[in-house]
Design an enzyme around this catalytic site. Structure first.
Site, PDB file in Angstrom:
ATOM      1  N   HIS A 121       0.780  -1.271   0.011  1.00  0.00           N
ATOM      2  CA  HIS A 121      -0.097   0.031   0.140  1.00  0.00           C
ATOM      3  C   HIS A 121       0.807   1.236   0.123  1.00  0.00           C
ATOM      4  CE1 HIS A 121      -3.606  -2.404   1.794  1.00  0.00           C
ATOM      5  NE2 HIS A 121      -3.347  -2.785   0.401  1.00  0.00           N
ATOM      6  N   CYS A 133       6.646  11.816 -14.054  1.00  0.00           N
ATOM      7  CA  CYS A 133       7.443  12.119 -15.230  1.00  0.00           C
ATOM      8  C   CYS A 133       8.804  11.189 -15.148  1.00  0.00           C
ATOM      9  CB  CYS A 133       8.110  13.613 -14.907  1.00  0.00           C
ATOM     10  SG  CYS A 133       9.256  13.773 -13.436  1.00  0.00           S
ATOM     11  N   CYS A 163       8.187  18.043  -7.552  1.00  0.00           N
ATOM     12  CA  CYS A 163       8.948  17.025  -8.030  1.00  0.00           C
ATOM     13  C   CYS A 163      10.453  17.601  -8.266  1.00  0.00           C
ATOM     14  CB  CYS A 163       8.104  16.589  -9.310  1.00  0.00           C
ATOM     15  SG  CYS A 163       9.407  15.362 -10.204  1.00  0.00           S
ATOM     16  N   GLY A 205      -2.433  -8.907  12.505  1.00  0.00           N
ATOM     17  CA  GLY A 205      -3.013  -7.507  12.787  1.00  0.00           C
ATOM     18  C   GLY A 205      -3.726  -6.947  11.515  1.00  0.00           C
ATOM     19  N   ASN A 231      -4.417 -12.214  15.828  1.00  0.00           N
ATOM     20  CA  ASN A 231      -5.034 -11.086  15.730  1.00  0.00           C
ATOM     21  C   ASN A 231      -5.953 -11.101  17.155  1.00  0.00           C
ATOM     22  OD1 ASN A 231      -7.312  -9.053  15.508  1.00  0.00           O
ATOM     23  ND2 ASN A 231      -7.003  -9.478  13.354  1.00  0.00           N
ATOM     24  N   GLU A 233      -8.693 -10.187  17.628  1.00  0.00           N
ATOM     25  CA  GLU A 233     -10.090 -10.732  17.741  1.00  0.00           C
ATOM     26  C   GLU A 233     -10.364 -11.353  16.360  1.00  0.00           C
ATOM     27  OE1 GLU A 233     -12.041  -6.512  17.747  1.00  0.00           O
ATOM     28  OE2 GLU A 233     -11.642  -6.273  15.716  1.00  0.00           O
TER      29      GLU A 233
HETATM   30  N1  APR Z   1      -2.397  -7.192  17.910  1.00  0.00           N
HETATM   31  C1  APR Z   1      -2.927  -7.893  16.914  1.00  0.00           C
HETATM   32  N2  APR Z   1      -3.745  -7.364  16.115  1.00  0.00           N
HETATM   33  C2  APR Z   1      -4.445  -6.112  16.656  1.00  0.00           C
HETATM   34  C3  APR Z   1      -3.686  -5.333  17.524  1.00  0.00           C
HETATM   35  C4  APR Z   1      -2.552  -6.041  18.283  1.00  0.00           C
HETATM   36  N3  APR Z   1      -1.907  -5.494  19.199  1.00  0.00           N
HETATM   37  N4  APR Z   1      -4.550  -4.259  17.452  1.00  0.00           N
HETATM   38  C5  APR Z   1      -5.558  -4.308  16.428  1.00  0.00           C
HETATM   39  N5  APR Z   1      -5.440  -5.459  15.934  1.00  0.00           N
HETATM   40  C6  APR Z   1      -6.177  -5.929  14.841  1.00  0.00           C
HETATM   41  C7  APR Z   1      -7.627  -5.463  14.733  1.00  0.00           C
HETATM   42  O1  APR Z   1      -8.323  -6.498  15.593  1.00  0.00           O
HETATM   43  C8  APR Z   1      -7.973  -5.644  13.365  1.00  0.00           C
HETATM   44  O2  APR Z   1      -8.337  -6.637  12.758  1.00  0.00           O
HETATM   45  O3  APR Z   1      -5.654  -5.516  13.680  1.00  0.00           O
HETATM   46  C9  APR Z   1      -6.641  -5.227  12.669  1.00  0.00           C
HETATM   47  C10 APR Z   1      -6.573  -3.663  12.022  1.00  0.00           C
HETATM   48  O4  APR Z   1      -7.490  -3.516  11.036  1.00  0.00           O
HETATM   49  P1  APR Z   1      -7.513  -2.384  10.266  1.00  0.00           P
HETATM   50  O5  APR Z   1      -7.413  -1.122  11.129  1.00  0.00           O
HETATM   51  O6  APR Z   1      -8.816  -2.465   9.280  1.00  0.00           O
HETATM   52  O7  APR Z   1      -5.925  -2.181   9.412  1.00  0.00           O
HETATM   53  P2  APR Z   1      -5.699  -3.200   8.023  1.00  0.00           P
HETATM   54  O8  APR Z   1      -6.315  -4.577   8.186  1.00  0.00           O
HETATM   55  O9  APR Z   1      -4.081  -2.991   7.898  1.00  0.00           O
HETATM   56  O10 APR Z   1      -6.338  -2.432   6.821  1.00  0.00           O
HETATM   57  C11 APR Z   1      -5.986  -2.576   5.645  1.00  0.00           C
HETATM   58  O11 APR Z   1      -7.168  -0.797   4.975  1.00  0.00           O
HETATM   59  O12 APR Z   1      -7.366   1.318   6.059  1.00  0.00           O
HETATM   60  C12 APR Z   1      -7.152   0.761   4.674  1.00  0.00           C
HETATM   61  O13 APR Z   1      -4.883   0.844   3.420  1.00  0.00           O
HETATM   62  C13 APR Z   1      -5.384   0.909   4.444  1.00  0.00           C
HETATM   63  O14 APR Z   1      -3.525  -0.582   5.036  1.00  0.00           O
HETATM   64  C14 APR Z   1      -4.926  -0.563   5.486  1.00  0.00           C
HETATM   65  C15 APR Z   1      -6.046  -1.647   4.714  1.00  0.00           C
END
Ligand code: APR
Length: 268
Positions: A121, A133, A163, A205, A231, A233
């Protein structure tokens, strides 16, 4: 199943990370109230700010938002989970690939190699010419930081954000919600090739909200690879991990999950 992979020189290991691994470095997901941004009298959500459409209409506002976010997380440091991922790259060498959705650059700052780190990303510490360019990435001039939330871009700020090759404006090197993955800037094909040759996928995560991570996880699952989901959750990857051969769901913080894996690796 899992242990056999660590010690088998023919087995490949891929780590796929999301914002959750940086949460322990204090980086907010910008989905909370601090992520909102007001332009005129309208309040915008991050998913609206991080778009080419918004940048086309309000380039200065989008830059101000990113530069403020950078100021907020600019002094964030890699945490134990990032360091564990570096240790994995050292242990598994060319059998290892890191794919990250995070644009905070913390994996590279922790010590993962640019060659084996696919920032699918982008990376907020880099910018690109709005005319493309030279199709180059340019480091963001750090002298433009720190920023206050409502600090306007001065003429010297705009000079810093021009740029270096053609003098026109630049944009953050980030994949916006209304843009597509590609190989040149976001390693799309490379990531899918790695997925097709992955024996163990460690997902950490991430909420599974974006397409390329889902393609990667499904590819590994269809090839009978092992999937571990770390994760705090349950998320769309949890069931895939549990159904994968020898896979598991570690309902814990990334730092705990990666340290658990490092212990298993060292037990071999
Ligand atoms: N340890 C493990 N998991 C965690 C922790 C932790 N300390 N803290 C939060 N999480 C989990 C949350 O439960 C959630 O499932 O990390 C995840 C974060 O999810 P998002 O905020 O949606 O992030 P991400 O999945 O990286 O988003 C993907 O979407 O927002 C756009 O481009 C952006 O790169 C990002 C993409």
């Amino acid at each position: 199943m899992l242990q056999g992979i660590f010690s088998d020189p023919d087995k490949n290991i891929t780590v796929l990370t999301g914002a959750g691994i940086s949460a322990e470095s204090g980086i907010p997901t910008f989905r909370g109230p601090e992520g909102y941004w007001t332009v005129g009298s309208k309040e915008y959500h991050p998913q609206e700010m991080a778009t080419f459409a918004m940048f086309s209409q309000h380039p200065d506002e989008v830059w101000k938002w990113y530069l403020y976010r950078l100021s907020v997380c600019g002094d964030a440091k890699p945490n134990a989970a990032h360091l564990a991922v570096v240790e994995m790259e050292k242990l598994f060498q060319d059998r290892f690939t890191l794919v990250t959705q995070n644009v905070d650059g913390l994996h590279l700052r922790a010590g993962n190699s640019p060659e084996q780190t696919f920032q699918i990303h982008g990376n907020i510490f880099f910018m690109r010419c709005t005319n493309e360019c030279r199709q180059q990435l340019y480091p963001l001039p750090m002298e433009i930081l720190p920023r206050e939330k409502d600090q306007e871009l001065s003429d010297s700020d705009k000079q810093l954000l021009s740029c270096p090759d053609c003098g026109t404006g630049t944009r953050p090197h980030v994949l916006w919600f209304d843009e597509c993955y590609d190989e040149l800037y976001f390693k799309f094909e490379s990531a899918m090739t790695v997925a097709a040759n992955t024996d163990l996928l460690i997902i950490a995560g991430t909420s599974g909200a974006t397409t390329l991570p889902n393609h990667i996880a499904n590819m590994v699952f269809q090839n009978q690879g092992v999937i571990i989901d770390i994760n705090i959750e349950e998320n769309p990857f949890t069931e895939l991990a549990i159904r994968s051969l020898g896979g598991d769901f570690y309902q814990m913080a990334c730092s705990e999950g990666f340290n658990k894996l490092l212990r298993l690796i060292k037990e071999e």
